[in-house]
Design a protein around this motif. Structure first.
Motif, mmCIF file in Angstrom:
data_model
loop_
_atom_site.group_PDB
_atom_site.id
_atom_site.type_symbol
_atom_site.label_atom_id
_atom_site.label_comp_id
_atom_site.label_asym_id
_atom_site.label_seq_id
_atom_site.Cartn_x
_atom_site.Cartn_y
_atom_site.Cartn_z
ATOM 1 N N PRO A 36 1.137 -1.176 -0.155
ATOM 2 C CA PRO A 36 0.001 0.068 -0.183
ATOM 3 C C PRO A 36 0.883 1.459 -0.091
ATOM 4 O O PRO A 36 1.978 1.325 0.575
ATOM 5 N N SER A 37 0.312 2.263 -0.757
ATOM 6 C CA SER A 37 1.068 3.648 -0.651
ATOM 7 C C SER A 37 0.068 4.625 -0.867
ATOM 8 O O SER A 37 -1.107 4.346 -1.310
ATOM 9 N N ALA A 38 0.356 5.955 -0.747
ATOM 10 C CA ALA A 38 -0.323 7.053 -1.076
ATOM 11 C C ALA A 38 0.147 7.945 -2.209
ATOM 12 O O ALA A 38 1.493 7.966 -2.232
ATOM 13 N N PHE A 39 -0.595 8.262 -3.394
ATOM 14 C CA PHE A 39 -0.078 8.731 -4.331
ATOM 15 C C PHE A 39 -0.537 10.100 -4.471
ATOM 16 O O PHE A 39 -1.846 10.465 -4.360
ATOM 17 N N LEU A 40 0.175 11.266 -4.472
ATOM 18 C CA LEU A 40 0.042 12.512 -4.602
ATOM 19 C C LEU A 40 -0.102 13.046 -6.098
ATOM 20 O O LEU A 40 0.948 12.852 -6.765
ATOM 21 N N LEU A 41 -0.947 13.803 -6.351
ATOM 22 C CA LEU A 41 -1.315 14.559 -7.701
ATOM 23 C C LEU A 41 -1.329 16.192 -7.095
ATOM 24 O O LEU A 41 -2.098 16.494 -6.483
ATOM 25 N N ASP A 42 -0.248 16.927 -7.566
ATOM 26 C CA ASP A 42 -0.446 18.460 -7.458
ATOM 27 C C ASP A 42 -0.722 18.897 -8.682
ATOM 28 O O ASP A 42 0.094 19.023 -9.763
ATOM 29 N N LEU A 43 -1.850 19.300 -8.773
ATOM 30 C CA LEU A 43 -2.480 20.133 -9.943
ATOM 31 C C LEU A 43 -2.297 21.684 -9.798
ATOM 32 O O LEU A 43 -2.946 22.255 -8.796
ATOM 33 N N ASP A 44 -1.972 22.128 -10.718
ATOM 34 C CA ASP A 44 -1.897 23.788 -10.785
ATOM 35 C C ASP A 44 -2.943 24.267 -11.962
ATOM 36 O O ASP A 44 -2.887 23.897 -13.254
ATOM 37 N N ALA A 45 -3.946 25.079 -11.347
ATOM 38 C CA ALA A 45 -5.100 25.641 -12.036
ATOM 39 C C ALA A 45 -5.186 26.869 -12.422
ATOM 40 O O ALA A 45 -5.993 27.714 -12.784
ATOM 41 N N SER A 46 -3.860 27.368 -12.267
ATOM 42 C CA SER A 46 -3.540 29.018 -12.599
ATOM 43 C C SER A 46 -3.548 29.133 -14.048
ATOM 44 O O SER A 46 -3.741 30.587 -14.231
ATOM 45 N N GLY A 47 -3.541 28.488 -14.609
ATOM 46 C CA GLY A 47 -4.053 28.992 -16.279
ATOM 47 C C GLY A 47 -4.807 27.607 -16.910
ATOM 48 O O GLY A 47 -5.584 26.964 -16.110
ATOM 49 N N SER A 48 -3.939 26.829 -17.718
ATOM 50 C CA SER A 48 -4.714 25.489 -18.041
ATOM 51 C C SER A 48 -4.157 24.516 -17.003
ATOM 52 O O SER A 48 -3.054 24.752 -16.340
#
Length: 195
Positions: free
Chosen positions: A23-35
């Motif tokens: 088991p693990s934790a997967f991080l998604l870092d999403l930047d919505a300052s533009g597209s």
């Protein structure tokens, strides 16, 4: 998690191999300052380590945030990213390139797992279509005129406002760059430079 500006999203999902192995934790870092772009991603031992890494990457605007339960609306960023065009423009970070294919695959898996649990995410839609750019061009023109002593080209300002409000800045046809203490934006729609 969502930063104070509302443009950076930290989505953390538990993953494991069949049978609950590794088991693990997967991080998604999403930047919505533009597209919406995948600013980073990573695999961590647990949610707390993933959250701490996201806060370090985002900085002051993420201080004090803790992971919390999600809602379908809070995960709309996943749907928007999935429909975004993926292109390399040369200024991607190492974290972005390391996860160029893995990030979208994980997003697809998260959306699929939510669907299996009956969680319906908002449908993808263009949020900025056929918009009136005048409310944005008038204050910008006034500011520009006061700062530079002359008005910018009307067509350039309208093209910039339209691209910005359509969520297209930065787009392949628009490039932003820092030049000293000022910003420059070049629009291929008009060929003009606004500083």
């Amino acid at each position: 998690m969502r930063d104070a500006y509302g443009t950076r999203f930290g989505v953390i999902a538990d993953f494991c191999y069949p049978g609950g192995v590794d088991p693990s934790a997967f991080l998604l870092d999403l930047d919505a300052s533009g597209s919406i772009v995948l600013a980073g991603a990573g695999v961590f031992d647990d949610v707390e380590h993933a959250a701490a890494d996201w806060q370090d990457q985002v900085g002051v605007s993420a201080e004090g945030l803790t992971p919390g339960p999600t809602t379908a609306e809070s995960l709309a960023c996943l749907v928007s990213y999935e429909h975004g065009e993926m292109y390399v423009n040369g200024n991607e970070s190492r974290a972005q390139m390391d996860n160029w294919f893995r990030g979208p695959r994980r997003i697809h898996e998260i959306i699929g797992a939510l669907h299996e649990r009956g969680v319906v995410l908002p449908k993808y839609s263009l949020r900025y279509h056929d918009i009136d750019v005048a409310p944005m061009t008038v204050p910008f023109t006034a500011w520009y005129s006061q700062r530079h002593g002359h008005e910018p080209g009307r067509e350039a300002v309208e093209a910039l406002a339209e691209e910005w409000l359509e969520g297209m800045l930065p787009a392949p046809s628009t490039r932003s760059r820092r030049t000293g203490q000022s910003s420059s934006v070049s629009s291929s729609a008009t060929g003009e430079m606004i500083r």
